[in-house]
Motif scaffolding. Structure first.
Motif, PDB file in Angstrom:
ATOM      1  N   ASP A  59      -8.946  28.643 -33.786  1.00  0.00           N
ATOM      2  CA  ASP A  59      -7.556  28.474 -34.226  1.00  0.00           C
ATOM      3  C   ASP A  59      -7.416  27.462 -35.356  1.00  0.00           C
ATOM      4  N   THR A  60      -8.405  27.450 -36.240  1.00  0.00           N
ATOM      5  CA  THR A  60      -8.317  26.609 -37.431  1.00  0.00           C
ATOM      6  C   THR A  60      -8.105  27.512 -38.639  1.00  0.00           C
ATOM      7  N   ALA A  61      -7.968  26.909 -39.798  1.00  0.00           N
ATOM      8  CA  ALA A  61      -7.773  27.665 -41.027  1.00  0.00           C
ATOM      9  C   ALA A  61      -8.602  27.026 -42.124  1.00  0.00           C
TER      10      ALA A  61
ATOM     11  N   ASN B 111      -0.452  38.609 -46.969  1.00  0.00           N
ATOM     12  CA  ASN B 111      -0.875  38.148 -45.652  1.00  0.00           C
ATOM     13  C   ASN B 111      -1.596  39.273 -44.919  1.00  0.00           C
ATOM     14  N   ASP B 112      -2.409  38.892 -43.962  1.00  0.00           N
ATOM     15  CA  ASP B 112      -3.169  39.856 -43.180  1.00  0.00           C
ATOM     16  C   ASP B 112      -3.925  40.843 -44.075  1.00  0.00           C
TER      17      ASP B 112
ATOM     18  N   GLN C 234       0.380  29.370 -56.839  1.00  0.00           N
ATOM     19  CA  GLN C 234       0.960  28.040 -57.039  1.00  0.00           C
ATOM     20  C   GLN C 234       1.109  27.747 -58.535  1.00  0.00           C
TER      21      GLN C 234
ATOM     22  N   PHE D  81      -9.079  27.122 -46.610  1.00  0.00           N
ATOM     23  CA  PHE D  81      -8.657  27.604 -47.915  1.00  0.00           C
ATOM     24  C   PHE D  81      -9.855  27.766 -48.837  1.00  0.00           C
TER      25      PHE D  81
ATOM     26  N   SER E 121      -4.995  35.460 -46.220  1.00  0.00           N
ATOM     27  CA  SER E 121      -3.762  35.407 -46.990  1.00  0.00           C
ATOM     28  C   SER E 121      -4.036  34.824 -48.364  1.00  0.00           C
TER      29      SER E 121
ATOM     30  N   TYR F 150      -2.114  32.834 -51.837  1.00  0.00           N
ATOM     31  CA  TYR F 150      -0.993  32.019 -52.277  1.00  0.00           C
ATOM     32  C   TYR F 150      -1.053  31.822 -53.782  1.00  0.00           C
TER      33      TYR F 150
ATOM     34  N   TYR G 238      -4.864  30.784 -54.405  1.00  0.00           N
ATOM     35  CA  TYR G 238      -5.698  30.322 -53.305  1.00  0.00           C
ATOM     36  C   TYR G 238      -5.761  31.377 -52.210  1.00  0.00           C
TER      37      TYR G 238
ATOM     38  N   SER H 296      -6.844  32.047 -48.151  1.00  0.00           N
ATOM     39  CA  SER H 296      -6.933  31.301 -46.906  1.00  0.00           C
ATOM     40  C   SER H 296      -7.304  32.277 -45.806  1.00  0.00           C
TER      41      SER H 296
ATOM     42  N   TYR I 160      -7.883  32.619 -41.368  1.00  0.00           N
ATOM     43  CA  TYR I 160      -8.015  32.108 -40.012  1.00  0.00           C
ATOM     44  C   TYR I 160      -9.501  31.920 -39.755  1.00  0.00           C
TER      45      TYR I 160
ATOM     46  N   ALA J   5       5.340  24.126 -54.895  1.00  0.00           N
ATOM     47  CA  ALA J   5       4.685  24.436 -53.634  1.00  0.00           C
ATOM     48  C   ALA J   5       4.058  25.830 -53.713  1.00  0.00           C
ATOM     49  N   PRO J   6       3.012  26.074 -52.951  1.00  0.00           N
ATOM     50  CA  PRO J   6       2.419  27.410 -52.906  1.00  0.00           C
ATOM     51  C   PRO J   6       3.418  28.445 -52.384  1.00  0.00           C
TER      52      PRO J   6
ATOM     53  N   LEU K  10       3.453  32.384 -50.614  1.00  0.00           N
ATOM     54  CA  LEU K  10       2.692  33.448 -49.973  1.00  0.00           C
ATOM     55  C   LEU K  10       2.901  34.754 -50.717  1.00  0.00           C
TER      56      LEU K  10
END
Lengths: 110, 119
Positions: free
Chosen positions: A97-99, A51-52, A40, A101, A36, A38, A89, A91, A93, A45-46, A48
């Motif tokens: 199950d962590t992420a 995505n995907d 900013q 950036f 994904s 972002y 930025y 990001s 997966y 705030a960032p 989106l």
């Protein structure tokens, strides 16, 4: 969990297109279609914008597009406008199950 | 309208503790994974922790495991981050973010709360 690699800065003139790269590994960018992007603006705030890898959320301009090849994802902004000047930025997966950036890219509209 | 409002930030001494809260409204809180992301002054975004729907599964960045704990109370539509043994390098704006339904990206973010660790 090393940060993804992005160029520190890119620039372009109004109306031009720019591309920001985001390089990871087979444990994150290359292993999953869960990248994904972002946007900013300073003090905000960032937001989106992709995505995907290639999906654009509702309300996001079609001037923003995403792609991926191997361990590198890319964000392309076409028809640059002054309001696109911001930090971007990526990001991804990551396994377990962590992420993670990217370090961020400052876009300057000349 | 989806809203995420963080609170609980402030000045804390090294070694101290702080509990951040994120009040959610405008959506079915229990239906979304939630995440904390932080941003040190002048630096980039750093993923901190994620919690799944019922709170039974949590995930952390390796560097923070054991010091930070993410939790949620679906009855109160609230997300929390308990931060212990705080260090100067934990100084940052902390954002709570909602996961896009069923996915790994973050579609709504709060305005952030500033945590400053200093003596």
């Amino acid at each position: 969990q090393s940060a993804l690699t992005q160029p520190a800065s890119v620039s372009g003139s109004p109306g031009q297109s720019i591309t920001i790269s985001c390089t990871g590994t087979t444990s994150d960018v290359g292993g999953y279609d869960f990248v994904s992007w972002y946007q900013q603006h300073p003090g905000k705030a960032p937001k989106l914008i992709i995505n995907d890898v290639i999906q654009r959320p509702s309300g996001v301009s079609n001037r923003f597009s995403g792609s991926k090849s191997g361990n590198t994802a890319s964000l392309t902004i076409s028809g640059l406008q002054a309001e696109d000047e911001a930090d971007y930025y990526c990001s991804s997966y990551s396994s377990g199950d962590t992420a993670v950036f990217g370090g961020g890219t400052k876009l300057t509209v000349l | 309208e989806v809203q995420l409002v963080e609170s609980g930030g402030g000045l804390v001494q090294p070694g101290g503790s702080l509990r951040l809260s994120c009040a959610a409204s405008g959506f079915t809180f229990s239906g979304h994974w939630m995440t904390w992301v932080r941003q040190a002054p002048g630096k980039g975004l750093e993923w901190v922790a994620t919690i799944k729907l019922d709170g039974s599964q949590t995930f952390y960045v390796d560097s923070l495991k054991g010091r930070f704990t993410i939790s949620r109370d679906n009855a109160k539509n609230s997300l929390y981050l308990q931060m212990n043994s705080l260090r100067g390098e934990d100084t940052a704006v902390y954002y709570c973010a909602r996961h896009l339904l069923g996915q790994r990206s973050f579609d709504y973010w709060g305005q952030g709360t500033l945590v400053t660790v200093s003596s």
